[in-house]
Enzyme design. Structure first.
Site, PDB file in Angstrom:
ATOM      1  N   ARG A 159     -48.631  -1.569  76.040  1.00 28.22           N
ATOM      2  CA  ARG A 159     -48.603  -2.743  75.233  1.00 28.22           C
ATOM      3  C   ARG A 159     -47.537  -2.600  75.205  1.00 28.22           C
ATOM      4  O   ARG A 159     -46.036  -1.342  74.684  1.00 28.22           O
ATOM      5  CB  ARG A 159     -49.818  -2.683  73.852  1.00 28.22           C
ATOM      6  CG  ARG A 159     -50.601  -3.913  74.548  1.00 28.22           C
ATOM      7  CD  ARG A 159     -50.814  -5.161  74.609  1.00 28.22           C
ATOM      8  NE  ARG A 159     -51.406  -5.847  75.948  1.00 28.22           N
ATOM      9  CZ  ARG A 159     -52.263  -5.507  77.116  1.00 28.22           C
ATOM     10  NH1 ARG A 159     -51.778  -4.910  77.075  1.00 28.22           N
ATOM     11  NH2 ARG A 159     -53.252  -6.010  77.230  1.00 28.22           N
ATOM     12  N   GLU A 212     -43.151 -11.034  76.717  1.00 27.49           N
ATOM     13  CA  GLU A 212     -43.633 -11.700  78.029  1.00 27.49           C
ATOM     14  C   GLU A 212     -43.527 -12.989  78.354  1.00 27.49           C
ATOM     15  O   GLU A 212     -44.153 -13.686  77.635  1.00 27.49           O
ATOM     16  CB  GLU A 212     -44.873 -10.651  77.980  1.00 27.49           C
ATOM     17  CG  GLU A 212     -44.856  -9.262  78.341  1.00 27.49           C
ATOM     18  CD  GLU A 212     -45.690  -8.326  79.035  1.00 27.49           C
ATOM     19  OE1 GLU A 212     -46.543  -9.295  79.584  1.00 27.49           O
ATOM     20  OE2 GLU A 212     -45.619  -7.482  78.815  1.00 27.49           O
ATOM     21  N   HIS A 260     -45.597  -6.293  84.114  1.00 24.83           N
ATOM     22  CA  HIS A 260     -47.361  -6.009  84.143  1.00 24.83           C
ATOM     23  C   HIS A 260     -48.513  -6.290  84.976  1.00 24.83           C
ATOM     24  O   HIS A 260     -49.129  -7.108  85.034  1.00 24.83           O
ATOM     25  CB  HIS A 260     -47.360  -7.324  82.972  1.00 24.83           C
ATOM     26  CG  HIS A 260     -48.925  -6.717  81.805  1.00 24.83           C
ATOM     27  ND1 HIS A 260     -49.025  -7.530  80.682  1.00 24.83           N
ATOM     28  CD2 HIS A 260     -49.593  -6.002  82.007  1.00 24.83           C
ATOM     29  CE1 HIS A 260     -50.043  -7.355  80.377  1.00 24.83           C
ATOM     30  NE2 HIS A 260     -51.007  -6.173  80.920  1.00 24.83           N
TER      31      HIS A 260
HETATM   32  N1  LIG Z   1     -50.435  -2.466  81.686  1.00 28.31           N
HETATM   33  C1  LIG Z   1     -51.583  -3.133  81.790  1.00 28.31           C
HETATM   34  O1  LIG Z   1     -52.056  -4.101  82.955  1.00 28.31           O
HETATM   35  C2  LIG Z   1     -53.154  -3.016  81.004  1.00 28.31           C
HETATM   36  C3  LIG Z   1     -52.773  -2.372  79.464  1.00 28.31           C
HETATM   37  N2  LIG Z   1     -53.381  -2.033  78.875  1.00 28.31           N
HETATM   38  C4  LIG Z   1     -53.160  -1.315  77.508  1.00 28.31           C
HETATM   39  O2  LIG Z   1     -53.780  -0.070  78.015  1.00 28.31           O
HETATM   40  C5  LIG Z   1     -54.509   0.397  76.859  1.00 28.31           C
HETATM   41  C6  LIG Z   1     -55.093   1.406  76.759  1.00 28.31           C
HETATM   42  O3  LIG Z   1     -56.548   1.005  76.897  1.00 28.31           O
HETATM   43  P1  LIG Z   1     -57.411   1.675  77.290  1.00 28.31           P
HETATM   44  O4  LIG Z   1     -57.456   2.775  77.593  1.00 28.31           O
HETATM   45  O5  LIG Z   1     -58.732   0.850  77.927  1.00 28.31           O
HETATM   46  O6  LIG Z   1     -57.811   1.876  75.532  1.00 28.31           O
HETATM   47  P2  LIG Z   1     -58.762   2.438  75.108  1.00 28.31           P
HETATM   48  O7  LIG Z   1     -59.330   1.481  73.864  1.00 28.31           O
HETATM   49  O8  LIG Z   1     -60.291   3.145  76.202  1.00 28.31           O
HETATM   50  O9  LIG Z   1     -58.057   3.424  74.162  1.00 28.31           O
HETATM   51  C7  LIG Z   1     -57.490   3.810  73.321  1.00 28.31           C
HETATM   52  C8  LIG Z   1     -57.467   5.159  72.815  1.00 28.31           C
HETATM   53  O10 LIG Z   1     -56.228   4.960  71.576  1.00 28.31           O
HETATM   54  C9  LIG Z   1     -56.365   5.841  70.777  1.00 28.31           C
HETATM   55  N3  LIG Z   1     -55.741   5.282  69.324  1.00 28.31           N
HETATM   56  C10 LIG Z   1     -55.430   4.114  68.559  1.00 28.31           C
HETATM   57  N4  LIG Z   1     -54.781   4.084  68.255  1.00 28.31           N
HETATM   58  C11 LIG Z   1     -53.907   5.063  68.350  1.00 28.31           C
HETATM   59  C12 LIG Z   1     -53.137   5.458  67.791  1.00 28.31           C
HETATM   60  N5  LIG Z   1     -52.313   5.178  66.898  1.00 28.31           N
HETATM   61  N6  LIG Z   1     -52.673   6.940  68.031  1.00 28.31           N
HETATM   62  C13 LIG Z   1     -52.917   7.496  68.951  1.00 28.31           C
HETATM   63  N7  LIG Z   1     -53.869   6.942  70.024  1.00 28.31           N
HETATM   64  C14 LIG Z   1     -54.877   6.229  69.011  1.00 28.31           C
HETATM   65  C15 LIG Z   1     -58.145   5.463  70.503  1.00 28.31           C
HETATM   66  O11 LIG Z   1     -58.514   6.077  69.711  1.00 28.31           O
HETATM   67  C16 LIG Z   1     -58.371   5.363  71.948  1.00 28.31           C
HETATM   68  O12 LIG Z   1     -58.701   6.425  71.774  1.00 28.31           O
HETATM   69  C17 LIG Z   1     -54.588  -0.743  76.086  1.00 28.31           C
HETATM   70  O13 LIG Z   1     -53.327  -1.116  75.182  1.00 28.31           O
HETATM   71  C18 LIG Z   1     -54.389  -2.089  77.091  1.00 28.31           C
HETATM   72  O14 LIG Z   1     -55.035  -3.406  76.209  1.00 28.31           O
HETATM   73  C19 LIG Z   1     -55.280  -2.015  79.622  1.00 28.31           C
HETATM   74  C20 LIG Z   1     -55.527  -2.259  81.199  1.00 28.31           C
HETATM   75  C21 LIG Z   1     -53.943  -3.063  81.923  1.00 28.31           C
HETATM   76  O1  LIG Z   2     -54.172  -9.333  82.869  1.00 28.85           O
HETATM   77  C1  LIG Z   2     -53.853  -8.895  83.547  1.00 28.85           C
HETATM   78  O2  LIG Z   2     -53.038  -8.968  84.865  1.00 28.85           O
HETATM   79  C2  LIG Z   2     -53.054  -7.831  81.821  1.00 28.85           C
HETATM   80  C3  LIG Z   2     -54.082  -6.967  81.872  1.00 28.85           C
HETATM   81  C4  LIG Z   2     -54.535  -6.095  80.396  1.00 28.85           C
HETATM   82  O3  LIG Z   2     -52.660  -5.851  80.005  1.00 28.85           O
HETATM   83  C5  LIG Z   2     -55.805  -5.756  79.893  1.00 28.85           C
HETATM   84  O4  LIG Z   2     -56.168  -5.914  79.881  1.00 28.85           O
HETATM   85  O5  LIG Z   2     -55.321  -4.663  78.910  1.00 28.85           O
END
Ligand SMILES: NC(=O)C1=CN([C@@H]2O[C@H](COP(=O)(O)OP(=O)(O)OC[C@H]3O[C@@H](n4cnc5c(N)ncnc54)[C@H](O)[C@@H]3O)[C@@H](O)[C@H]2O)C=CC1
Ligand SMILES: O=C(O)CCC(=O)C(=O)O
Length: 528
Positions: free
Chosen positions: A230, A259, A280
């Site tokens: 993020r 964004e 993104h």
């Molecule tokens: N660039 C993109 O298009 C995408 C971005 N994302 C983002 O990726 C990130 C991770 O997603 P997931 O792995 O699915 O989430 P998840 O919920 O499975 O994992 C997040 C991890 O972060 C840990 N966490 C929470 N606070 C923390 C802190 N202060 N310090 C260290 N660790 C901490 C949690 O314990 C958890 O294990 C999210 O921000 C999500 O929005 C997800 C999908 C696509």
């Molecule tokens: O819809 C998208 O492409 C963004 C995905 C994303 O950032 C999320 O799933 O958290």
């Protein structure tokens, strides 16, 4: 027929599923005003990350029953406003996990081999083989910040490429990290030792600007940082300065504080000079877009048919009758779980849920799940829900023990006891539903009787004359207003707890002042 508005680009397969039960209007690129004007006609809204579902949009959507986010992060939805209005918010917690993880790996390799800059140079007719000599990732150390779904997949793939792995995630057990081949370390160690740092955490008040001038100064001069999580987790100004000054090796960003990234953002000037940027694209694979579109469209369809959603971020996916009977106890369990995680602090490896009195005769599983949802909510925020709380707990190495005792009749309706064991020892909280109100009835074995409030201050102290007055004066000197206060003690002049409901969060620095009061051992704030 119900009406669904699809206001961001989603895969056609999602539109087809929605069309089975609803009239579907795909209308992308609406301005905020246009969305507010259009939304009153719709029963459901399906979005990705571009549409901002603000409080104003939600208030205008008087017919809305469900908002579906085709992705993970629901930070573009005012979930609290939706919940207040009884609108279900659903997401796809896993549909784009692999896509985001692979993008982070692609960014890491792009940085190490200068792929974007070298590819761009080919377009200009150059053939520069000396300028783009890279470095190998093999045997280098990757620091994974956030070992959740995406972080775990990145770790697994990086391990297969021969990288050494460090991880920082205060909510993951060392065993889970070990299974993934990661050494779980404190954040500073990760910053100091990693050659590559990849971020996979939600954006929360704790993670905002986690990478800043101070933390950048701790890193190796060759470190490369990847953010596909993020925007806002990295202080972009500090990062740009560090790259310009040669203080770090480079960075690759998929996400930005604002964004779309402004056309004149100073970050763009650093592309090819240590910075790789993508708009993104983490979730933008054909497969992920099908996954998230199907996942979310099916849930919208089900809810419009009166069925429960499987991945609601703001309501339990339980049968409505069971829900109605258990509602106050689910709220109690969630509140106590959240309280316990803050009382315990740090990593938890075991939760004991004890149902006592009449509560012991009820269906326990949803109550246990609600307690886990509350326990994990500090770590996972809106990503934890009634559907995934048990799996998330298991993946974090939290063992759950459930016990019942029908014999003890302390409160009409029974009471709920939660005990956590973790890095900071064992802590417990107990609560009950009195009338329709939730009550905290014990903390760490000290009897209290307080309704939970948004902000609470807890102390552990010696029961001795004058201590309450001194604490009151200290809070007064910081302009903190006390709404109510209660002391719990087991014996006169022994150890005791104080529970204060306060109107606002505590200002910085006050907790250390409070612990200087003679007799007060510890003080911490809880936000519920
Ligand atoms: N660039 C993109 O298009 C995408 C971005 N994302 C983002 O990726 C990130 C991770 O997603 P997931 O792995 O699915 O989430 P998840 O919920 O499975 O994992 C997040 C991890 O972060 C840990 N966490 C929470 N606070 C923390 C802190 N202060 N310090 C260290 N660790 C901490 C949690 O314990 C958890 O294990 C999210 O921000 C999500 O929005 C997800 C999908 C696509
Ligand atoms: O819809 C998208 O492409 C963004 C995905 C994303 O950032 C999320 O799933 O958290």
């Amino acid at each position: 027929m119900p009406k669904v508005l699809v206001s961001d680009t989603i895969d056609q397969v999602g539109v087809d599923i929605l069309s089975q039960v609803a009239q579907v209007d795909v209308n992308t690129g609406l301005s905020p005003e246009e969305l507010i004007a259009a939304i009153p006609a719709y029963d459901a809204l399906m979005i990705r990350s571009s549409t901002k579902v603000t409080q104003a949009v939600i208030e205008a959507g008087q017919q809305l029953k469900i908002i579906g986010r085709a992705g993970v992060g629901v930070d573009n939805v005012d979930v609290a406003a939706a919940t207040r209005q009884g609108i279900i918010v659903v997401n796809s917690p896993q549909g784009n996990t692999i896509a985001a993880a692979e993008h982070a790996l692609a960014m890491m390799l792009s940085l190490s081999r200068h792929v974007p800059a070298a590819a761009a140079s080919m377009q200009t007719g150059s053939w520069d083989r000396n300028k783009y000599v890279g470095t190998e990732v093999y045997k280098k150390t990757l620091g994974v910040v956030g070992l959740g779904k995406i972080g775990s997949h990145v770790a697994t793939a990086a391990r297969a490429m021969g990288m050494k792995l460090l991880a920082y995630d205060p909510f993951i057990s060392a065993e889970r990290a070990e299974q993934l081949g990661c050494r779980l370390v404190e954040m500073d160690i990760l910053f100091q030792e990693a050659d590559y740092i990849t971020l996979h955490i939600p954006k929360t008040p704790e993670t905002q600007n986690l990478i800043n001038a101070t933390t950048l100064a701790k890193m190796k001069p060759t470190v490369r940082i990847i953010n596909c999580a993020r925007g806002g987790i990295i202080d972009e100004v500090a990062l740009a300065e560090a790259i310009k000054a040669g203080q770090i090796g480079g960075a690759a960003l998929d996400v930005f504080s604002s964004e779309p990234l402004e056309a004149d953002s100073p970050l763009r000037a650093l592309v090819g000079k240590g910075l790789v940027l993508t708009p993104h694209l983490g979730a933008s694979t054909e497969e992920a877009q099908v996954n998230v579109a199907v996942d979310v469209a099916e849930q919208i369809r089900d809810v419009l048919l009166g069925l429960p959603a499987r991945s609601a971020v703001n309501i339990p996916g339980l049968h409505p009758d069971v829900m109605e009977q258990l509602r106050p106890y689910l709220q109690l369990a969630e509140m106590l779980g959240n309280l316990l995680s803050q009382v315990t602090g740090g990593r938890i490896d075991q939760l004991t849920v004890r149902l006592q009195g009449e509560l012991a005769t009820r269906e326990s599983q949803p109550i246990v799940v609600a307690a886990l949802k509350g326990l994990l909510s500090q770590a996972l925020r809106e990503r934890v829900n009634y559907v995934n709380a048990a799996i998330e707990a298991k993946e974090r190495g939290i063992r759950v023990i459930e016990t019942r005792d029908e014999g003890i009749q302390d409160y009409t309706g029974g009471s709920l006891h939660l005990t956590a064991h973790g890095d900071h020892g064992e802590h417990s909280v107990v609560g009950a539903v009195v009338g329709q109100e939730l009550r905290i009835t014990s903390i760490d074995g000290f009897p209290v009787n307080v309704p939970p409030t948004h902000y609470m201050l807890f102390t552990r102290h010696r029961d001795m004359p004058g201590i309450i007055g001194k604490l009151g004066s200290q809070l007064g000197s910081f302009n903190v207003n006390i709404a109510s206060m209660q002391v719990g003690r087991r014996i006169v002049r022994g150890d005791a707890v104080m529970v204060l409901s306060i109107d606002d969060p505590l200002p910085d620095g006050i907790l250390s002042e409070i612990t200087k009061i003679p007799g007060i051992e510890s003080a911490y704030m809880v936000a519920l």
